[in-house]
Design an enzyme around this catalytic site. Structure first.
Site, short mmCIF file in Angstrom:
data_model
loop_
_atom_site.label_atom_id
_atom_site.label_comp_id
_atom_site.label_asym_id
_atom_site.label_seq_id
_atom_site.Cartn_x
_atom_site.Cartn_y
_atom_site.Cartn_z
N TRP A 1 0.82 -1.22 0.00
CA TRP A 1 0.00 0.00 0.00
C TRP A 1 0.85 1.26 0.00
O TRP A 1 0.56 2.22 -0.71
CB TRP A 1 -0.98 -0.01 1.16
CG TRP A 1 -2.07 -1.01 0.93
CD1 TRP A 1 -2.32 -2.13 1.67
CD2 TRP A 1 -3.04 -1.01 -0.13
NE1 TRP A 1 -3.38 -2.82 1.12
CE2 TRP A 1 -3.84 -2.15 0.03
CE3 TRP A 1 -3.30 -0.15 -1.20
CZ2 TRP A 1 -4.89 -2.47 -0.84
CZ3 TRP A 1 -4.34 -0.46 -2.07
CH2 TRP A 1 -5.12 -1.61 -1.89
N LYS B 1 -12.44 -1.64 6.14
CA LYS B 1 -11.70 -2.60 6.97
C LYS B 1 -12.18 -2.54 8.41
O LYS B 1 -12.70 -3.51 8.91
CB LYS B 1 -10.19 -2.31 6.91
CG LYS B 1 -9.45 -2.98 5.77
CD LYS B 1 -9.43 -2.19 4.52
CE LYS B 1 -8.73 -2.89 3.39
NZ LYS B 1 -8.07 -1.95 2.49
N ASP C 1 -1.75 6.60 6.41
CA ASP C 1 -2.80 5.75 5.88
C ASP C 1 -3.13 4.73 6.97
O ASP C 1 -2.36 3.81 7.23
CB ASP C 1 -2.29 5.03 4.62
CG ASP C 1 -3.31 4.08 4.01
OD1 ASP C 1 -4.39 3.90 4.62
OD2 ASP C 1 -3.04 3.51 2.93
C1 PLP Z 1 -7.43 -1.39 1.46
C2 PLP Z 1 -6.36 -0.40 1.62
C3 PLP Z 1 -6.22 0.69 0.73
C4 PLP Z 1 -7.11 0.88 -0.47
O1 PLP Z 1 -8.37 1.21 -0.08
P1 PLP Z 1 -9.54 1.49 -1.14
O2 PLP Z 1 -10.61 2.04 -0.25
O3 PLP Z 1 -9.87 0.18 -1.76
O4 PLP Z 1 -9.05 2.48 -2.12
C5 PLP Z 1 -5.21 1.59 0.96
N1 PLP Z 1 -4.38 1.45 2.01
C6 PLP Z 1 -4.48 0.43 2.87
C7 PLP Z 1 -3.53 0.33 4.02
C8 PLP Z 1 -5.48 -0.53 2.71
O5 PLP Z 1 -5.58 -1.55 3.57
#
Ligand code: PLP
Length: 358
Positions: free
Chosen positions: A101, A193, A169
């Protein structure tokens, strides 16, 4: 029967929240229509929206100089919005390359301006986090991925970046533990998540960083300051996702907030890691001990056939989503806030049993 759902995202939600949504789905609190059919400017939606914002502030103990936004486009759109809004000419943006990511965020930033790697885990195949970072004082910001959902690494201590804004993030570990929010300039997380269903992305931004947006020529949706001025109602927000997220947060508060959930999460994770560590090498976790994630537990076995059999047998016992990400293989158990203790215990027991039969 409900299964134990170990998918990495979208992922399991509390059954009482799902039941509440079901009850209110067709006729929301006597309105004669569902919430997702009403105007996003109705008083019913307004209340939900503001509750969601308020709960984020309370749970994270946010100081007053932060704005809470609910946007669309997933965490992935933030890979674009962050550099677009926060990069300053001649000041590089730094990224810690800790896994899949972080690398995606870095790649997008590099298309929009000067992005540099403050750390690259390539040499250890992304199984370790940096213990120290040399922060360039002349940086636009430093970006970290607090939890690498695919690799299963999680920052335990955050870097001290002094005057350089720290951007994180937190898609896969937001609200799983208390964090020192005041140390961050911007925090973002896709909902699917640890917060609710897919559709919205939580963005928390410090006021002084909104000034940076105002100095740029950005189209409306990409501009944080416009969303902040309009309380995330500049355009139609993803109302269903925000509604369900609000219910998840309300439940989290009732359970005692982040300190309480952190304790439960630690217990759930250690049930599974303990089996891995006492399996005499039958299960292996590639991640450096102190960097292991409490949300996404990755492990491998001697060969792929064994892993396939494991995933299949687990499914037969009502445990789904244990296959590792296609890019790394192996197995992965995502044990987010909404995974009950019984689910983690069920998996841990099955892992012990499975190893014994081999
Ligand atoms: C799932 C995830 C993303 C991407 O998320 P989307 O909502 O599908 O764009 C980005 N960063 C992390 C750490 C993730 O787990």
């Amino acid at each position: 029967m409900r299964k134990y759902n170990f998918y990495a995202g979208p992922s399991t939600l509390p059954v009482d929240v799902l039941e509440e949504i079901k009850t209110d789905m067709v006729d929301y609190k006597g309105m004669g229509m569902s919430l997702i059919e009403t105007s996003h400017r109705s008083k019913e939606y307004d209340e939900i929206h503001n509750n969601a914002v308020q709960l984020v502030k309370e749970l994270l103990n946010l100081p007053d100089n932060y704005k809470v936004l609910f946007l669309g486009g997933g965490a992935t759109l933030q890979f674009t919005m962050i550099p677009s809004n926060l990069m300053i000419e001649s000041k590089p943006a730094y990224y810690t390359l800790t896994g899949a990511w972080a690398k995606k965020a870095y790649a997008d930033a590099g298309k929009l301006g000067l992005a540099k790697a403050a750390y690259d885990g390539k040499a250890n195949n992304y199984t370790e986090l940096p213990s120290e970072l040399d922060i360039d004082k002349n940086a636009s910001y430093l970006h970290i991925t607090s939890n690498e959902t695919i690799g299963g690494l999680e920052w335990q201590k955050f870097p001290d970046t002094k005057d350089v804004p720290l951007v994180a993030d937190m898609s896969s570990d937001i609200m799983s533990r208390p964090v020192p929010a005041e140390k961050f300039g911007l925090i973002y997380a896709g909902a699917q998540k640890n917060l609710g269903p897919a559709g919205t992305t939580l963005v928390i931004i410090r006021d002084d960083l909104l000034e940076r947006s105002k100095n740029k020529t950005l189209t409306a949706y990409l501009d944080y300051s416009i969303h902040a001025d309009k309380n995330s109602l500049y355009n139609t927000p993803p109302v269903f996702s925000i509604y369900a997220t609000m219910l998840v947060l309300k439940r989290l508060k009732a359970l005692g907030g982040l300190k309480a959930v952190e304790k439960v999460n630690a217990e759930k994770a250690s049930l599974i890691y303990d089996v891995i560590d006492s399996s005499n090498g039958f299960y292996k976790c590639p991640v450096q001990q102190e960097n292991r994630s409490k949300m996404n537990i990755v492990f491998t076995m001697q060969n792929e056939e064994l892993e396939k059999e494991f995933v299949k047998k687990a499914e037969e016992k009502g445990m789904v989503g244990l296959k590792g990400h296609r890019s790394v293989g192996g197995c992965r158990a995502s044990v987010y806030n909404s995974m009950p203790m019984e689910g983690a215990a069920c998996l841990a027991n099955f892992m012990k049993e499975f190893a014994l039969t081999k």
